[in-house]
Design a protein around this motif. Sequence first.
Motif, PDB file in Angstrom:
ATOM      1  N   VAL A   6       0.878  -1.156  -0.141  1.00 19.35           N
ATOM      2  CA  VAL A   6       0.015  -0.132   0.041  1.00 19.35           C
ATOM      3  C   VAL A   6       0.821   1.299  -0.095  1.00 19.35           C
ATOM      4  O   VAL A   6       2.063   1.019   0.452  1.00 19.35           O
ATOM      5  N   MET A   7       0.451   2.416  -0.510  1.00 21.45           N
ATOM      6  CA  MET A   7       1.215   3.571  -0.462  1.00 21.45           C
ATOM      7  C   MET A   7       0.545   4.468   0.826  1.00 21.45           C
ATOM      8  O   MET A   7      -0.629   4.858   0.754  1.00 21.45           O
ATOM      9  N   ILE A   8       1.466   5.268   1.374  1.00 20.76           N
ATOM     10  CA  ILE A   8       1.068   5.912   2.521  1.00 20.76           C
ATOM     11  C   ILE A   8       2.094   7.337   2.148  1.00 20.76           C
ATOM     12  O   ILE A   8       3.246   7.480   2.181  1.00 20.76           O
ATOM     13  N   THR A   9       1.523   8.450   1.785  1.00 20.17           N
ATOM     14  CA  THR A   9       2.101   9.491   1.334  1.00 20.17           C
ATOM     15  C   THR A   9       1.607  10.730   1.609  1.00 20.17           C
ATOM     16  O   THR A   9       0.358  10.863   1.950  1.00 20.17           O
ATOM     17  N   HIS A  12      -0.777  14.614  -2.600  1.00 21.16           N
ATOM     18  CA  HIS A  12      -2.111  14.887  -3.030  1.00 21.16           C
ATOM     19  C   HIS A  12      -2.716  13.521  -3.587  1.00 21.16           C
ATOM     20  O   HIS A  12      -1.918  12.669  -4.109  1.00 21.16           O
ATOM     21  N   VAL A  13      -3.900  13.289  -2.912  1.00 19.32           N
ATOM     22  CA  VAL A  13      -4.731  11.900  -3.401  1.00 19.32           C
ATOM     23  C   VAL A  13      -4.614  11.492  -4.949  1.00 19.32           C
ATOM     24  O   VAL A  13      -4.340  10.604  -5.368  1.00 19.32           O
ATOM     25  N   LEU A  14      -4.655  12.579  -5.659  1.00 15.44           N
ATOM     26  CA  LEU A  14      -4.687  12.391  -7.229  1.00 15.44           C
ATOM     27  C   LEU A  14      -3.425  11.970  -7.764  1.00 15.44           C
ATOM     28  O   LEU A  14      -3.111  11.115  -8.436  1.00 15.44           O
ATOM     29  N   THR A  15      -2.448  12.545  -7.242  1.00 15.80           N
ATOM     30  CA  THR A  15      -0.873  12.301  -7.353  1.00 15.80           C
ATOM     31  C   THR A  15      -0.620  10.826  -6.800  1.00 15.80           C
ATOM     32  O   THR A  15      -0.071  10.077  -7.696  1.00 15.80           O
ATOM     33  N   ALA A  16      -1.048  10.565  -5.861  1.00 17.08           N
ATOM     34  CA  ALA A  16      -0.852   9.424  -5.257  1.00 17.08           C
ATOM     35  C   ALA A  16      -1.750   8.253  -5.920  1.00 17.08           C
ATOM     36  O   ALA A  16      -0.835   7.186  -6.179  1.00 17.08           O
ATOM     37  N   LEU A  23       2.749   1.952 -10.566  1.00 14.08           N
ATOM     38  CA  LEU A  23       3.328   0.784  -9.654  1.00 14.08           C
ATOM     39  C   LEU A  23       2.395  -0.273  -9.551  1.00 14.08           C
ATOM     40  O   LEU A  23       2.887  -1.410  -9.117  1.00 14.08           O
ATOM     41  N   GLY A  24       0.941  -0.426  -9.946  1.00 13.77           N
ATOM     42  CA  GLY A  24       0.333  -1.551  -9.764  1.00 13.77           C
ATOM     43  C   GLY A  24      -0.156  -1.911  -8.548  1.00 13.77           C
ATOM     44  O   GLY A  24      -0.841  -2.762  -8.007  1.00 13.77           O
ATOM     45  N   ILE A  25      -0.197  -0.654  -7.688  1.00 13.69           N
ATOM     46  CA  ILE A  25      -0.661  -0.779  -6.226  1.00 13.69           C
ATOM     47  C   ILE A  25      -2.166  -0.355  -6.186  1.00 13.69           C
ATOM     48  O   ILE A  25      -2.999  -0.759  -5.534  1.00 13.69           O
ATOM     49  N   TYR A  26      -2.410   0.735  -7.055  1.00 15.02           N
ATOM     50  CA  TYR A  26      -3.881   1.110  -7.037  1.00 15.02           C
ATOM     51  C   TYR A  26      -4.501   0.787  -8.382  1.00 15.02           C
ATOM     52  O   TYR A  26      -4.001   1.109  -9.279  1.00 15.02           O
ATOM     53  N   GLN A  27      -5.771   0.287  -8.312  1.00 16.00           N
ATOM     54  CA  GLN A  27      -6.608  -0.214  -9.634  1.00 16.00           C
ATOM     55  C   GLN A  27      -7.719   0.756  -9.299  1.00 16.00           C
ATOM     56  O   GLN A  27      -8.380   1.258  -8.525  1.00 16.00           O
ATOM     57  N   LYS A  28      -8.347   0.869 -10.614  1.00 14.97           N
ATOM     58  CA  LYS A  28      -9.716   1.955 -10.753  1.00 14.97           C
ATOM     59  C   LYS A  28     -10.724   1.099  -9.820  1.00 14.97           C
ATOM     60  O   LYS A  28     -10.791  -0.099  -9.682  1.00 14.97           O
ATOM     61  N   GLY A  29     -11.273   2.011  -8.762  1.00 12.28           N
ATOM     62  CA  GLY A  29     -12.277   1.352  -7.880  1.00 12.28           C
ATOM     63  C   GLY A  29     -11.655   1.025  -6.581  1.00 12.28           C
ATOM     64  O   GLY A  29     -12.354   0.821  -5.735  1.00 12.28           O
ATOM     65  N   CYS A  53      -8.173  -0.541   1.440  1.00 11.29           N
ATOM     66  CA  CYS A  53      -7.722   0.666   0.880  1.00 11.29           C
ATOM     67  C   CYS A  53      -6.196   0.379   0.478  1.00 11.29           C
ATOM     68  O   CYS A  53      -5.425  -0.274   1.155  1.00 11.29           O
ATOM     69  N   THR A  54      -5.742   0.967  -0.667  1.00 15.52           N
ATOM     70  CA  THR A  54      -4.453   0.908  -1.056  1.00 15.52           C
ATOM     71  C   THR A  54      -3.600   1.962  -1.273  1.00 15.52           C
ATOM     72  O   THR A  54      -2.286   2.026  -1.310  1.00 15.52           O
ATOM     73  N   VAL A  55      -4.197   3.196  -1.107  1.00 13.84           N
ATOM     74  CA  VAL A  55      -3.492   4.294  -0.988  1.00 13.84           C
ATOM     75  C   VAL A  55      -3.987   5.315   0.074  1.00 13.84           C
ATOM     76  O   VAL A  55      -5.383   5.419   0.187  1.00 13.84           O
TER      77      VAL A  55
END
Length: 135
Positions: A6-9, A12-16, A23-29, A53-55
């Motif tokens: 998962v990504m913790i950053t 901004h949410v759209l950038t993340a 990176l294949g961490i976040y998929q649509k939905g 959640c992944t982001v």
Amino acid sequence: AGIRPVMITGDHVLTAEAIGRELGIYQKGDCAVTGAELDEMSDKELETAAETCTVFARVAPEHKVRIVQAFQKRGNVVAMTGDGVNDAPALKTADIGFGTTVIGRFTTFDYRYLLVGGKRLILPGEKALQVHVEN
């Protein structure tokens, strides 16, 4: 292997989400949570969000600690990397914390154990480790 990145950053949410997609961490939905949303969540709600959640974006150091603890409360072993002082509390809280930094710079962080070349080195007590990285 049962590893779920998962990504913790602080980004901004759209950038993340965009970087997560690359990176294949976040998929649509997939679920993405912001620091402001975390502020409104109970610890139980965060534990549930951690499973789906992944982001996690626009988070502060205290959010990172809560996120790590939420994964741990669900029985997960948490490994985390971080590159700044703002990551130190979460690195210390994680089961495995690995601090990184800009090449040629020094960083200091607390550790409980360290992975080196795939081998786990148990280190007695909490210490500060200074690492210098060069190509």
